[in-house]
Scaffold this active site. Structure first.
Site, PDB file in Angstrom:
ATOM      1  N   ASN A   9      10.620  -8.402  -4.522  1.00 19.58           N
ATOM      2  CA  ASN A   9       9.472  -7.764  -5.173  1.00 19.58           C
ATOM      3  C   ASN A   9       9.810  -6.301  -5.444  1.00 19.58           C
ATOM      4  O   ASN A   9       9.835  -5.486  -4.525  1.00 19.58           O
ATOM      5  CB  ASN A   9       8.246  -7.879  -4.259  1.00 19.58           C
ATOM      6  N   LYS A  11       8.101  -4.193  -7.047  1.00 19.75           N
ATOM      7  CA  LYS A  11       6.890  -3.359  -7.143  1.00 19.75           C
ATOM      8  C   LYS A  11       6.997  -2.415  -8.342  1.00 19.75           C
ATOM      9  O   LYS A  11       7.454  -2.823  -9.398  1.00 19.75           O
ATOM     10  CB  LYS A  11       6.654  -2.597  -5.834  1.00 19.75           C
ATOM     11  N   HIS A  95      -0.840 -10.424  -3.669  1.00 18.40           N
ATOM     12  CA  HIS A  95      -0.169  -9.441  -2.815  1.00 18.40           C
ATOM     13  C   HIS A  95      -1.230  -8.508  -2.241  1.00 18.40           C
ATOM     14  O   HIS A  95      -2.199  -8.158  -2.914  1.00 18.40           O
ATOM     15  CB  HIS A  95       0.863  -8.665  -3.631  1.00 18.40           C
ATOM     16  N   GLU A  97      -1.302  -5.455  -1.824  1.00 16.92           N
ATOM     17  CA  GLU A  97      -1.541  -4.238  -2.608  1.00 16.92           C
ATOM     18  C   GLU A  97      -2.508  -4.534  -3.757  1.00 16.92           C
ATOM     19  O   GLU A  97      -3.311  -3.673  -4.145  1.00 16.92           O
ATOM     20  CB  GLU A  97      -0.206  -3.670  -3.112  1.00 16.92           C
ATOM     21  N   GLU A 167       2.332 -12.722   4.473  1.00 16.33           N
ATOM     22  CA  GLU A 167       2.687 -11.308   4.587  1.00 16.33           C
ATOM     23  C   GLU A 167       1.623 -10.579   5.398  1.00 16.33           C
ATOM     24  O   GLU A 167       0.594 -10.154   4.859  1.00 16.33           O
ATOM     25  CB  GLU A 167       2.779 -10.663   3.205  1.00 16.33           C
ATOM     26  N   GLY A 173       6.051  -2.760   4.423  1.00 14.59           N
ATOM     27  CA  GLY A 173       6.493  -1.385   4.216  1.00 14.59           C
ATOM     28  C   GLY A 173       6.377  -0.497   5.438  1.00 14.59           C
ATOM     29  O   GLY A 173       6.505   0.719   5.332  1.00 14.59           O
ATOM     30  N   SER A 212       8.606  -6.116   5.869  1.00 12.81           N
ATOM     31  CA  SER A 212       9.686  -5.374   6.527  1.00 12.81           C
ATOM     32  C   SER A 212      10.884  -6.258   6.881  1.00 12.81           C
ATOM     33  O   SER A 212      11.481  -6.095   7.950  1.00 12.81           O
ATOM     34  CB  SER A 212       9.153  -4.636   7.762  1.00 12.81           C
TER      35      SER A 212
HETATM   36  C1  PEP Z   1       6.181  -6.801  -0.078  1.00 13.44           C
HETATM   37  O1  PEP Z   1       5.793  -5.839  -0.709  1.00 13.44           O
HETATM   38  O2  PEP Z   1       5.897  -7.944  -0.440  1.00 13.44           O
HETATM   39  C2  PEP Z   1       7.000  -6.566   1.096  1.00 13.44           C
HETATM   40  C3  PEP Z   1       7.225  -7.562   1.901  1.00 13.44           C
HETATM   41  O3  PEP Z   1       7.452  -5.292   1.272  1.00 13.44           O
HETATM   42  P1  PEP Z   1       8.473  -4.803   2.414  1.00 13.44           P
HETATM   43  O4  PEP Z   1       9.592  -5.815   2.472  1.00 13.44           O
HETATM   44  O5  PEP Z   1       8.952  -3.468   1.944  1.00 13.44           O
HETATM   45  O6  PEP Z   1       7.725  -4.745   3.695  1.00 13.44           O
END
Ligand code: PEP
Length: 361
Positions: A9, A11, A95, A97, A167, A173, A212
């Site tokens: 992803n 972003k 997601h 976000e 997630e 993040g 992460s």
């Molecule tokens: C994400 O944005 O879907 C994600 C898992 O981000 P990160 O790997 O940076 O935690």
């Protein structure tokens, strides 16, 4: 059997030229390993078409990070699944976000899911609890609500195009990934929830972990029986983590394999997994360095049959390339096909209780 899926992803990162260059690097590095892992990148919408063109004929697939649910109309700034149909393979929805910053509701996500599937996109539905919900012990309740609402009304025949990404919002993040046990147990719950609308088909739906994922923790996460791959954010932006490591590790299932390969022997396991033997005197050292790639290799090597799937990874919308000129309709027929004799993985048996583990890294 479920073939592992790794989704990057991006972003809101990269300019168009940067994204294109990175996609071409991915094409070079990952494409040879498409027999064991499905790889998809989710670039920003502005560069999606350009990157899809750059990757055409290659097994690395592309997906949108978001789309609306209407086909067309007065929705300034929005893109529709209809616009993506035929050339874009995946669509990510839900997601955190999008849920938190753009106030997307469960009902809207249900509409988006229907629209994506109607246009034959492979939809990755993200679900996950916030830190507050986690600390209040409400993970199961939140996941159940998000999942049931999103898949409401989805037909059985469409369910095979669905993947779910678990997630935990507190892990995105933050550098604090869920423990492998916690992730595995929650994802076991997700599979049980999927059984209600989809019955036995639930065992075919891929469930990814996101939050992460790094080279350091990827292997322990990906080895879990319920984890069919990863939705990777930050680490997907760095070639050394996502590209280089995947490439290196996927060439080798173990140090022993490296040594055999170096000696010029293409091992039985390499043949079984369809991995190229290649050359390279430094392969064993490179394997040592690459934990994320090690995790991908571990998924393929330690889960018999995981390198195969009942349908080709480039099948469906990817294989058809509807609307494309004939010269572009040359999807690879080289990936392994169905293996009806493949025994079911006994680890897939669902546990009676989710048994959420406390704490995380
Ligand atoms: C994400 O944005 O879907 C994600 C898992 O981000 P990160 O790997 O940076 O935690």
């Amino acid at each position: 059997m479920r073939k592992p899926l790794i989704a990057g992803n991006w972003k809101m990162h990269f300019t168009v030229p940067e994204g294109l260059e990175y996609a071409l690097q991915l094409r070079r590095d990952l494409e040879p390993y498409s027999a064991v892992v499905d790889a998809v990148i989710l670039p920003p919408a502005v560069m999606l078409w350009e990157i899809a063109n750059a990757l055409r004929g290659c097994a690395i697939e592309v997906g949108a990070q978001n789309a609306g649910w209407e086909d067309q109309g007065p929705f300034t700034g929005e893109i529709s699944p209809k616009m993506l149909a035929g050339w874009c393979h995946y669509l990510l929805i839900g997601h955190s976000e999008r849920r938190q910053l753009f106030n997307e509701t469960d009902e809207e996500l249900n509409r988006k899911l229907h629209a994506g599937l109607r246009h034959r996109l492979k939809v990755i539905l993200a679900v996950g609890e916030t830190l507050e919900e986690y600390e209040a012990g409400r993970t199961a309740e939140v996941i159940t609500r998000q999942l049931n609402a999103a898949v409401y009304g989805v037909e059985l025949r469409q369910a095979t195009e669905l993947s779910v990404a678990y997630e935990p919002v507190w892990a995105i993040g933050t550098g604090k990934a869920a423990t492998p046990q916690y992730a595995n147990e929650t994802m076991g719950l997700i599979r049980r929830l999927l059984e209600s609308p989809f019955g036995a088909l639930a065992s075919e739906i891929r469930i990814l972990y996101g939050g992460s994922v790094t080279p350091a923790n990827a292997r322990s996460l990906m080895e879990q029986p319920e984890i069919d791959g990863g939705l990777v954010g930050g680490a997907s932006l760095k070639a050394a983590d996502f590209t280089g490591s995947s490439r290196r590790r996927l060439r080798c299932c173990s140090r022993r394999e490296c040594e055999r390969t170096r000696a010029g022997t293409r091992s039985r396991d390499h043949r079984r997994l369809g991995l190229p033997s290649g050359a390279g005197g430094q392969r064993d050292r490179r394997c040592q360095e690459t934990e994320l790639g090690r995790a991908l290799g571990a998924m393929a090597a330690h889960h018999p049959g995981r390198g195969r799937r009942a349908r080709r990874s480039t099948g469906g919308s990817a294989g058809e390339l509807r609307g494309w000129p004939p010269q572009y309709r040359r999807r690879a027929d080289r990936l392994p096909g169905p293996d009806p004799d493949q025994p079911r993985d006994s680890r897939r048996k669902l546990q009676a209780e989710p048994g959420f583990a406390a704490g995380h890294d």
